[in-house]
Scaffold this motif. Structure first.
Motif, PDB file in Angstrom:
ATOM      1  N   GLN A 279       0.794  -1.544  -0.292  1.00 50.70           N
ATOM      2  CA  GLN A 279      -0.387  -0.412   0.177  1.00 50.70           C
ATOM      3  C   GLN A 279       0.708   1.130  -0.155  1.00 50.70           C
ATOM      4  O   GLN A 279       0.513   2.460  -0.338  1.00 50.70           O
ATOM      5  N   ALA A 280       1.914   1.472   0.939  1.00 53.37           N
ATOM      6  CA  ALA A 280       3.178   2.945   0.919  1.00 53.37           C
ATOM      7  C   ALA A 280       3.051   2.502  -0.365  1.00 53.37           C
ATOM      8  O   ALA A 280       3.642   3.433  -0.874  1.00 53.37           O
ATOM      9  N   GLU A 281       4.223   1.769  -1.125  1.00 52.38           N
ATOM     10  CA  GLU A 281       4.432   1.866  -2.130  1.00 52.38           C
ATOM     11  C   GLU A 281       4.062   1.728  -3.465  1.00 52.38           C
ATOM     12  O   GLU A 281       4.208   3.286  -3.703  1.00 52.38           O
ATOM     13  N   LEU A 282       2.537   1.594  -3.584  1.00 50.44           N
ATOM     14  CA  LEU A 282       1.966   1.983  -4.337  1.00 50.44           C
ATOM     15  C   LEU A 282       1.280   3.835  -4.188  1.00 50.44           C
ATOM     16  O   LEU A 282       1.016   3.853  -5.316  1.00 50.44           O
ATOM     17  N   GLU A 283       0.227   4.191  -2.918  1.00 50.08           N
ATOM     18  CA  GLU A 283       0.834   4.985  -2.420  1.00 50.08           C
ATOM     19  C   GLU A 283       1.763   6.420  -3.059  1.00 50.08           C
ATOM     20  O   GLU A 283       1.185   7.362  -3.613  1.00 50.08           O
ATOM     21  N   LEU A 284       3.131   6.146  -2.833  1.00 51.76           N
ATOM     22  CA  LEU A 284       4.376   6.844  -3.298  1.00 51.76           C
ATOM     23  C   LEU A 284       3.845   7.181  -4.893  1.00 51.76           C
ATOM     24  O   LEU A 284       3.903   8.012  -5.709  1.00 51.76           O
ATOM     25  N   CYS A 285       3.739   6.131  -5.456  1.00 50.55           N
ATOM     26  CA  CYS A 285       3.608   6.048  -7.130  1.00 50.55           C
ATOM     27  C   CYS A 285       1.941   7.090  -7.750  1.00 50.55           C
ATOM     28  O   CYS A 285       2.251   7.985  -8.763  1.00 50.55           O
ATOM     29  N   TYR A 286       0.820   6.339  -7.254  1.00 49.99           N
ATOM     30  CA  TYR A 286       0.142   7.012  -6.954  1.00 49.99           C
ATOM     31  C   TYR A 286       0.146   8.988  -6.580  1.00 49.99           C
ATOM     32  O   TYR A 286      -0.013   9.863  -7.178  1.00 49.99           O
ATOM     33  N   LEU A 287       1.015   9.420  -6.042  1.00 50.20           N
ATOM     34  CA  LEU A 287       0.617  10.847  -5.784  1.00 50.20           C
ATOM     35  C   LEU A 287       1.596  11.636  -7.059  1.00 50.20           C
ATOM     36  O   LEU A 287       1.626  12.576  -6.869  1.00 50.20           O
ATOM     37  N   GLU A 288       2.868  10.731  -7.306  1.00 51.20           N
ATOM     38  CA  GLU A 288       3.984  11.667  -8.679  1.00 51.20           C
ATOM     39  C   GLU A 288       3.099  10.812  -9.639  1.00 51.20           C
ATOM     40  O   GLU A 288       3.065  12.473 -10.221  1.00 51.20           O
ATOM     41  N   LEU A 289       1.711  10.278  -9.683  1.00 47.18           N
ATOM     42  CA  LEU A 289       1.011  10.537 -11.415  1.00 47.18           C
ATOM     43  C   LEU A 289       0.173  11.915 -10.549  1.00 47.18           C
ATOM     44  O   LEU A 289       0.109  13.053 -11.771  1.00 47.18           O
TER      45      LEU A 289
END
Length: 333
Positions: A279-289
């Motif tokens: 969840q934490a890893e994907l959250e960072l991806c989401y924020l970048e996008l």
């Protein structure tokens, strides 16, 4: 010829079942066992199609023993033999190939054998591919091409499938599974629940048209893995879109699609503790996008669109001060 085994801790019941089965045409009784340990020791060397299993063996319930049997012989059909009344049988209907109430009779056993022959004939026909999509963002779900959502017997059976999909085809030790899903239980109890849950999940998958979808091995302490992969998994699609973004193949509409997939986060509505790292890893991806989308919309002077995405960010991260500062800044543009 149908090869059968009988398992019952009560010797009189075992003898009765054996004598009744021997009167049935096309049946070969390969063995009868009153001790579950003897059964498990002999099972790898036995060729068997159908096992008649007393649901209340000493030391473990029939569902747990069925799970252990399926670990060694996943193709074997299990018939529970029980003294429970019909209401109890209805409650467990989904768990076994069939249920038979004691005392066993030739007529009732023959009905089970006919059902088994019919199933074996159907399995011999080419299986139509079952297109299945899996959603792991928001709330976990498994959906067929016709829009049917997979139903699970228990919440833990659902979690076990989500966990195995989370492993992306890699085998995982049973010890690790028990530590992640039953961390609050002692080892003996966790093991018992694991085998019961594994058996229930196999039946849920079979009912949905996904046969032999789980591989399990007793080697090296025991491992489990999915032999099946979803035709579409929102997690895969999201990562593919993110990788395009990182490779400077930025496409605004595709990145908006990634944001649409993400919803409130990876398995966020299920509350699985083992999913926290991903969840934490994907959250960072989401924020970048999201930051790139907002930046692009502002440069195009599409301020209303930029605000929509910033407000979506603020909803997911209400205590992030920088997001609220950006919202204010866009209002002044």
């Amino acid at each position: 010829m149908i090869r059968v085994i009988i398992v019952d801790d009560e010797l009189p019941a075992l003898k009765i079942a054996e004598s009744v089965l021997k009167t049935c045409d096309g049946v070969n009784v390969c063995g009868s066992y009153s001790d579950q340990d003897e059964l498990m020791e002999a099972l790898p060397m036995l060729d068997v199609d159908l096992i008649f299993l007393d649901i209340k063996m000493p030391g473990m319930l029939g569902l747990e023993l069925a799970g252990r049997i399926n670990e060694i012989k996943p193709e074997v059909a299990i018939v529970f033999v029980t003294a429970y009344d019909s209401y109890a049988v209805d409650a467990f209907e989904i768990e076994a190939f069939d249920y038979i109430l004691k005392p066993l009779t030739a007529d009732r056993i023959n009905k089970t054998l006919m059902r088994y022959k019919k199933r074996r004939a159907e399995q011999g026909r080419p299986q139509k591919h079952c297109y299945v999509s899996v959603r792991s963002f928001g709330r976990f779900s498994v959906v067929s091409e016709q829009g049917e959502t997979m139903q699970f017997r228990t919440a833990k059976a659902e979690e076990l499938l989500a966990f195995l999909i989370h492993q992306q085809g890699h085998a995982v030790s049973k010890e690790n599974i028990m530590e992640e899903l039953w961390y609050d239980r002692d080892t003996e109890r966790a093991q018992s629940i694991f085998y019961t849950t594994l058996y229930q999940l196999r039946k849920d998958l079979d009912h949905f048209g996904l046969h032999n979808a789980i591989y399990s091995s007793r080697k090296d302490g025991g491992k489990c893995a999915l032999t099946w992969r979803p035709d579409h998994w929102d997690y895969d699609e999201f990562l593919d879109l993110y990788k395009q973004f990182k490779a400077s193949l930025f496409n605004l509409e595709e990145q908006k699609r990634a944001i649409e997939l993400y919803q409130e986060g990876y398995l966020m509505h299920n509350g699985y503790l083992w999913a926290a790292g991903r969840q934490a890893e994907l959250e960072l991806c989401y924020l970048e996008l999201m930051e790139k989308i907002v930046e692009t919309e502002v440069l195009k002077q599409k301020f209303e669109s930029a605000l929509l995405y910033l407000k979506k960010l603020a909803k997911n991260f209400p205590f992030n001060a920088s997001i609220h500062v950006k919202i204010i800044a866009v209002y002044f543009c």
